[in-house]
Design a protein around this motif. Structure first.
Motif, PDB file in Angstrom:
ATOM      1  N   ILE A 134       0.807  -1.199  -0.096  1.00 22.88           N
ATOM      2  CA  ILE A 134      -0.067  -0.055   0.119  1.00 22.88           C
ATOM      3  C   ILE A 134       0.790   1.127  -0.083  1.00 22.88           C
ATOM      4  CG2 ILE A 134      -1.535   1.422   1.549  1.00 22.88           C
ATOM      5  CD1 ILE A 134      -2.906  -1.174   2.195  1.00 22.88           C
ATOM      6  N   ILE A 135       2.180   1.109   0.712  1.00 20.52           N
ATOM      7  CA  ILE A 135       2.772   2.447   0.937  1.00 20.52           C
ATOM      8  C   ILE A 135       3.422   2.594  -0.426  1.00 20.52           C
ATOM      9  CG2 ILE A 135       4.838   3.526   2.106  1.00 20.52           C
ATOM     10  CD1 ILE A 135       4.213   1.958   4.506  1.00 20.52           C
ATOM     11  N   ARG A 136       4.015   1.551  -1.181  1.00 22.21           N
ATOM     12  CA  ARG A 136       4.709   1.566  -2.248  1.00 22.21           C
ATOM     13  C   ARG A 136       3.535   1.971  -3.460  1.00 22.21           C
ATOM     14  NH1 ARG A 136       4.498  -4.104  -4.325  1.00 22.21           N
ATOM     15  NH2 ARG A 136       2.432  -3.476  -4.785  1.00 22.21           N
ATOM     16  N   ASP A 137       2.525   1.874  -3.390  1.00 20.98           N
ATOM     17  CA  ASP A 137       1.454   2.426  -4.479  1.00 20.98           C
ATOM     18  C   ASP A 137       1.116   3.631  -4.340  1.00 20.98           C
ATOM     19  OD1 ASP A 137       1.517  -0.007  -5.559  1.00 20.98           O
ATOM     20  OD2 ASP A 137      -0.373  -0.842  -4.738  1.00 20.98           O
ATOM     21  N   VAL A 138       0.968   4.227  -2.836  1.00 14.24           N
ATOM     22  CA  VAL A 138       0.613   5.628  -2.636  1.00 14.24           C
ATOM     23  C   VAL A 138       2.048   6.336  -2.776  1.00 14.24           C
ATOM     24  CG1 VAL A 138       0.524   7.343  -0.583  1.00 14.24           C
ATOM     25  CG2 VAL A 138      -0.687   5.143  -0.647  1.00 14.24           C
ATOM     26  N   LEU A 139       3.273   6.006  -2.533  1.00 14.26           N
ATOM     27  CA  LEU A 139       4.530   6.919  -2.815  1.00 14.26           C
ATOM     28  C   LEU A 139       4.682   6.804  -4.419  1.00 14.26           C
ATOM     29  CD1 LEU A 139       7.059   6.251  -0.037  1.00 14.26           C
ATOM     30  CD2 LEU A 139       5.301   7.816  -0.194  1.00 14.26           C
ATOM     31  N   GLY A 140       4.448   5.535  -4.747  1.00 17.64           N
ATOM     32  CA  GLY A 140       4.316   5.273  -6.390  1.00 17.64           C
ATOM     33  C   GLY A 140       3.520   5.862  -7.038  1.00 17.64           C
ATOM     34  N   GLN A 141       2.520   6.332  -6.441  1.00 18.92           N
ATOM     35  CA  GLN A 141       1.218   7.019  -7.271  1.00 18.92           C
ATOM     36  C   GLN A 141       0.833   5.930  -8.293  1.00 18.92           C
ATOM     37  OE1 GLN A 141       2.787  11.072  -7.882  1.00 18.92           O
ATOM     38  NE2 GLN A 141       1.915  11.544  -6.118  1.00 18.92           N
ATOM     39  N   GLN A 142       0.787   4.684  -7.901  1.00 18.89           N
ATOM     40  CA  GLN A 142      -0.064   3.780  -8.833  1.00 18.89           C
ATOM     41  C   GLN A 142      -1.334   3.493  -8.138  1.00 18.89           C
ATOM     42  OE1 GLN A 142       2.135   1.321 -10.886  1.00 18.89           O
ATOM     43  NE2 GLN A 142       3.856   2.655 -10.541  1.00 18.89           N
ATOM     44  N   ARG A 143      -2.151   3.003  -9.103  1.00 17.86           N
ATOM     45  CA  ARG A 143      -3.450   2.551  -8.506  1.00 17.86           C
ATOM     46  C   ARG A 143      -3.204   1.513  -7.425  1.00 17.86           C
ATOM     47  NH1 ARG A 143      -8.556   3.590  -8.268  1.00 17.86           N
ATOM     48  NH2 ARG A 143      -9.940   1.949  -8.393  1.00 17.86           N
ATOM     49  N   SER A 144      -3.801   1.774  -6.433  1.00 14.51           N
ATOM     50  CA  SER A 144      -3.546   0.872  -5.054  1.00 14.51           C
ATOM     51  C   SER A 144      -3.900  -0.495  -5.372  1.00 14.51           C
ATOM     52  CB  SER A 144      -4.016   1.222  -3.974  1.00 14.51           C
ATOM     53  OG  SER A 144      -3.818   0.451  -2.809  1.00 14.51           O
ATOM     54  N   ILE A 145      -3.128  -1.330  -5.043  1.00 11.93           N
ATOM     55  CA  ILE A 145      -3.213  -2.799  -5.108  1.00 11.93           C
ATOM     56  C   ILE A 145      -4.428  -3.403  -4.543  1.00 11.93           C
ATOM     57  CG2 ILE A 145      -1.794  -3.896  -3.384  1.00 11.93           C
ATOM     58  CD1 ILE A 145      -0.979  -5.716  -6.188  1.00 11.93           C
ATOM     59  N   ILE A 146      -4.784  -2.852  -3.534  1.00 14.26           N
ATOM     60  CA  ILE A 146      -6.076  -3.076  -2.666  1.00 14.26           C
ATOM     61  C   ILE A 146      -7.326  -3.306  -3.620  1.00 14.26           C
ATOM     62  CG2 ILE A 146      -5.376  -2.613  -0.380  1.00 14.26           C
ATOM     63  CD1 ILE A 146      -7.015  -0.120  -0.458  1.00 14.26           C
ATOM     64  N   PHE A 147      -7.367  -2.433  -4.771  1.00 12.46           N
ATOM     65  CA  PHE A 147      -8.363  -2.364  -5.380  1.00 12.46           C
ATOM     66  C   PHE A 147      -8.234  -3.429  -6.550  1.00 12.46           C
ATOM     67  CE2 PHE A 147      -8.090   2.388  -4.514  1.00 12.46           C
ATOM     68  CZ  PHE A 147      -9.254   2.269  -3.674  1.00 12.46           C
ATOM     69  N   SER A 148      -7.269  -4.227  -6.454  1.00 12.21           N
ATOM     70  CA  SER A 148      -7.180  -5.393  -7.559  1.00 12.21           C
ATOM     71  C   SER A 148      -8.673  -6.170  -7.582  1.00 12.21           C
ATOM     72  CB  SER A 148      -6.224  -6.350  -7.035  1.00 12.21           C
ATOM     73  OG  SER A 148      -6.131  -7.607  -7.277  1.00 12.21           O
ATOM     74  N   ARG A 149      -8.774  -6.405  -8.808  1.00 12.39           N
ATOM     75  CA  ARG A 149     -10.199  -7.096  -9.134  1.00 12.39           C
ATOM     76  C   ARG A 149     -10.109  -8.360  -8.635  1.00 12.39           C
ATOM     77  NH1 ARG A 149     -14.719  -4.812 -11.088  1.00 12.39           N
ATOM     78  NH2 ARG A 149     -14.064  -2.464 -11.645  1.00 12.39           N
ATOM     79  N   GLU A 150      -8.918  -9.031  -8.493  1.00  7.58           N
ATOM     80  CA  GLU A 150      -8.783 -10.499  -8.093  1.00  7.58           C
ATOM     81  C   GLU A 150      -8.474 -10.469  -6.563  1.00  7.58           C
ATOM     82  OE1 GLU A 150      -6.920  -9.528 -10.711  1.00  7.58           O
ATOM     83  OE2 GLU A 150      -8.669  -9.951 -12.012  1.00  7.58           O
ATOM     84  N   ILE A 151      -8.697 -11.705  -6.067  1.00  7.62           N
ATOM     85  CA  ILE A 151      -8.184 -11.812  -4.668  1.00  7.62           C
ATOM     86  C   ILE A 151      -6.948 -11.167  -4.098  1.00  7.62           C
ATOM     87  CG2 ILE A 151      -7.714 -13.661  -3.078  1.00  7.62           C
ATOM     88  CD1 ILE A 151      -9.958 -15.085  -3.911  1.00  7.62           C
ATOM     89  N   TYR A 152      -6.755 -10.320  -3.048  1.00  9.07           N
ATOM     90  CA  TYR A 152      -5.647  -9.785  -2.758  1.00  9.07           C
ATOM     91  C   TYR A 152      -5.443  -9.844  -1.306  1.00  9.07           C
ATOM     92  CZ  TYR A 152      -1.365  -7.141  -2.363  1.00  9.07           C
ATOM     93  OH  TYR A 152      -0.101  -6.738  -1.691  1.00  9.07           O
ATOM     94  N   VAL A 153      -6.298  -8.861  -0.750  1.00  8.76           N
ATOM     95  CA  VAL A 153      -6.331  -8.783   0.745  1.00  8.76           C
ATOM     96  C   VAL A 153      -6.872 -10.116   1.400  1.00  8.76           C
ATOM     97  CG1 VAL A 153      -7.027  -7.320   2.815  1.00  8.76           C
ATOM     98  CG2 VAL A 153      -6.521  -6.307   0.561  1.00  8.76           C
ATOM     99  N   THR A 154      -7.612 -10.565   0.777  1.00  8.13           N
ATOM    100  CA  THR A 154      -8.375 -11.924   1.192  1.00  8.13           C
ATOM    101  C   THR A 154      -7.277 -12.946   1.381  1.00  8.13           C
ATOM    102  OG1 THR A 154     -10.161 -11.182  -0.162  1.00  8.13           O
ATOM    103  CG2 THR A 154     -10.125 -13.553   0.546  1.00  8.13           C
ATOM    104  N   ALA A 155      -6.496 -12.957   0.414  1.00  7.88           N
ATOM    105  CA  ALA A 155      -5.098 -13.848   0.672  1.00  7.88           C
ATOM    106  C   ALA A 155      -4.571 -13.797   1.838  1.00  7.88           C
ATOM    107  CB  ALA A 155      -4.363 -14.050  -0.694  1.00  7.88           C
ATOM    108  N   ALA A 156      -4.193 -12.616   2.287  1.00 10.01           N
ATOM    109  CA  ALA A 156      -3.337 -12.201   3.274  1.00 10.01           C
ATOM    110  C   ALA A 156      -4.380 -12.784   4.667  1.00 10.01           C
ATOM    111  CB  ALA A 156      -3.114 -10.911   3.339  1.00 10.01           C
TER     112      ALA A 156
END
Lengths: 271, 271, 271
Positions: A134-156
């Motif tokens: 999340i920090i990587r995506d915020v600092l790198g100004q990418q769309r946050s991986i938590i919006f990934s359409r596929e399972i992500y936080v769920t896997a964690a």
């Protein structure tokens, strides 16, 4: 023996995340120091937040500066070899998956070691696993991986929960860790390969305007695109053939690479 | 004597960063309280993170609330005089440079005072120096200064590293601080005036599509613009003269002022 | 008795913020776990930061995991009922207002309980009140609520300041809390209903270019739009009727829904 096993997994997770951070830096065409910054923050960000929340001091990388050194070294290495990698984005996703599952299990383990309640331990696993990215995506100004359409936080969540449940049931920690990792990585791998996903919340369909004048139609479609279209896909096809002026009309939601920007290109031409 | 010298530099850095935060608020046309929020967060953000990570409590501004008061006062002052400043963006950059070099040296000093290892001390210098600005840019939704094409994080790194090396070699702390500040500010000034930069990672050039139908060409160029063009500058010039319909075609990557948005304007017209 | 009153307000604020976080997740069409993530972070984010800064350990939700459980439960509930809510954005704003005023007063109370100076207590109130929402907007990639044109941070500041002043003057804490809440919620409600706002900083008007060639005019207008137009509203109307080619020219600043993106659509056509 067990501690060194845990430490090894920690190393592996940190390296995996540091690589994803450095690759994100390469997508932003940063310089060497930028690679180190983004790689290091991504590698140790989740664990740092966990240690702060659990009040474990000195924090991991202050007690063992070798973690820092590894992040720096990995980031520098990526600076020189990133151009050899054919599809950086895919590689980021897979390494991220490894780090995600590792950190979720290890993070939950550390919380239980410091006598946190079970729900807190699961939460700490998820935080450790997700906040580096999340920090990587915020600092790198990418769309946050938590919006990934596929399972992500769920896997964690699965990795942390399975570890905690098995540990609570008295399973040896090594077994619980492996089981947690396997569950988390398996879920995420299924998401990457087969597109596994949970059902998403769906908004009601946008109501399309029906108006009078041509100009209105056009500007209202533009407005609809701005407010609704980007989260619901392209404008309805019939918009491309409004009577009269516009022969062709494409709305392309952006690849979310630079920042979170929704980007529309509305190209029009006369028939 | 030395302590008061350190304290003075701390003040100076905090004021410099608070001004940059307030100026960022002025670029966002916020109200007075918005100025205070952004000015204060920028002024004390880096030091706060450092103190949290090093477990130094009470943190700076809780122990000495005067720091808070200064940030508030400076931000209010900027609210009333910002319109007198001709080029706010340049001023932000220069004050940011002063704060950057100051905080990098002072941050490393504080870490060494609390017996952190050298690599951790350098890291703390960089964190203290950079995270005020990073938080400012994240909250103010500006393109993060860490993406600056010219030397930025590198200057903080140099300031912190030179301080740490000199202190390790037994130089008096005053001397080490001045040397660190001079190196960091000098580097950043060179970056601002002469455009000094480290070599950046360069992606391979985008492969231009070669297709069949005109429509395809056009939409693929649009897609190329969306995925690649914005980080590699405008589309190739020949795109402007696709056979047939489009006489002129400009793609302007946005000024990254509001948010991290990449913004393309594709204006087309018939020949 | 008093403690349980405080605890009840804490619960109420956490529920209100968790709902706003989950609704933000629904606007992003996330899955169930995404709802839980965003709802939980929003519900406990501000209080977590406050506890970290004040070095209060174990932090709220580690000591009382029930807070976590409530956030999770509320977020799950919202996942299933969000589609019933007609105007999610309005609801987010109103619940946010309740949470804002509650957390500002309660946050300041907790700081005073741990013997922080008054200005620090006010700051902690503002931090507790605002950072849940700030984190929600950063993670959810919405335009940050601190840019709200109407009174927002100011309401938190008023709630915290009134609580602190009354407590300092010896008023019973219950009374001070109610007064602080009433002031903060009243201000924010006025902002939502009547558009109350503080005067905003206003930049000088953009100077419009006056050029020679038609092509220049056009590209400079585009540039002006990119650098200035989006924060000052649409381009001047006369731009729509540049001599010659462009019959119609609209610039629509975006609805800031996805990310902080300013989005311009420049549609042009020949007369």
């Amino acid at each position: 023996m067990f501690q060194s096993g845990i430490a090894f997994l920690d190393w592996l997770g940190i390296v995996a995340f540091a690589v994803t951070g450095a690759l994100a830096a390469s997508r932003n065409e940063m310089d060497l120091v930028g690679f180190v910054l983004l790689g290091t923050v991504t590698g140790i960000g989740g664990g740092t937040l966990r240690d702060l929340l659990l009040d474990i001091h000195p924090i991991l990388w202050i007690e063992h500066p070798a973690y820092l050194a590894v992040c720096v070294g990995v980031s520098i290495g990526i600076f020189f070899v990133a151009h050899l990698i054919d599809s950086r984005y895919r590689l980021i996703l897979w390494l991220d998956a490894v780090g995600l599952a590792l950190f979720a299990a290890v993070g939950a383990e550390r919380a239980i070691s410091s006598h946190a309640p079970f729900i807190v331990a699961v939460t700490m696993g998820v935080i450790t696993a997700c906040f580096g990215g999340i920090i990587r995506d915020v600092l790198g100004q990418q769309r946050s991986i938590i919006f990934s359409r596929e399972i992500y936080v769920t896997a964690a969540l699965a990795a942390a929960a399975i570890f905690v449940v098995m540990a609570a049931l008295g399973a040896p920690r090594e077994v619980a860790l492996v089981a947690g990792f396997a569950a988390g990585f398996g879920l995420r791998a299924g998401a990457l390969v087969r597109g596994w996903s949970l059902p998403r919340y769906r908004a009601r369909p946008a109501q399309l305007p029906s108006h009078t004048s041509r100009t209105n139609e056009r500007s209202e479609y533009i407005e609809a695109a701005l407010t609704d279209g980007f989260r619901r896909g392209p404008l309805p096809w019939e918009a491309a053939f409004l009577p009269g002026k516009f022969a062709e009309w494409t709305v392309a939601p952006s690849e979310p690479s630079i920042g979170a920007s929704a980007l529309a290109i509305l190209s029009c031409e006369r028939i």
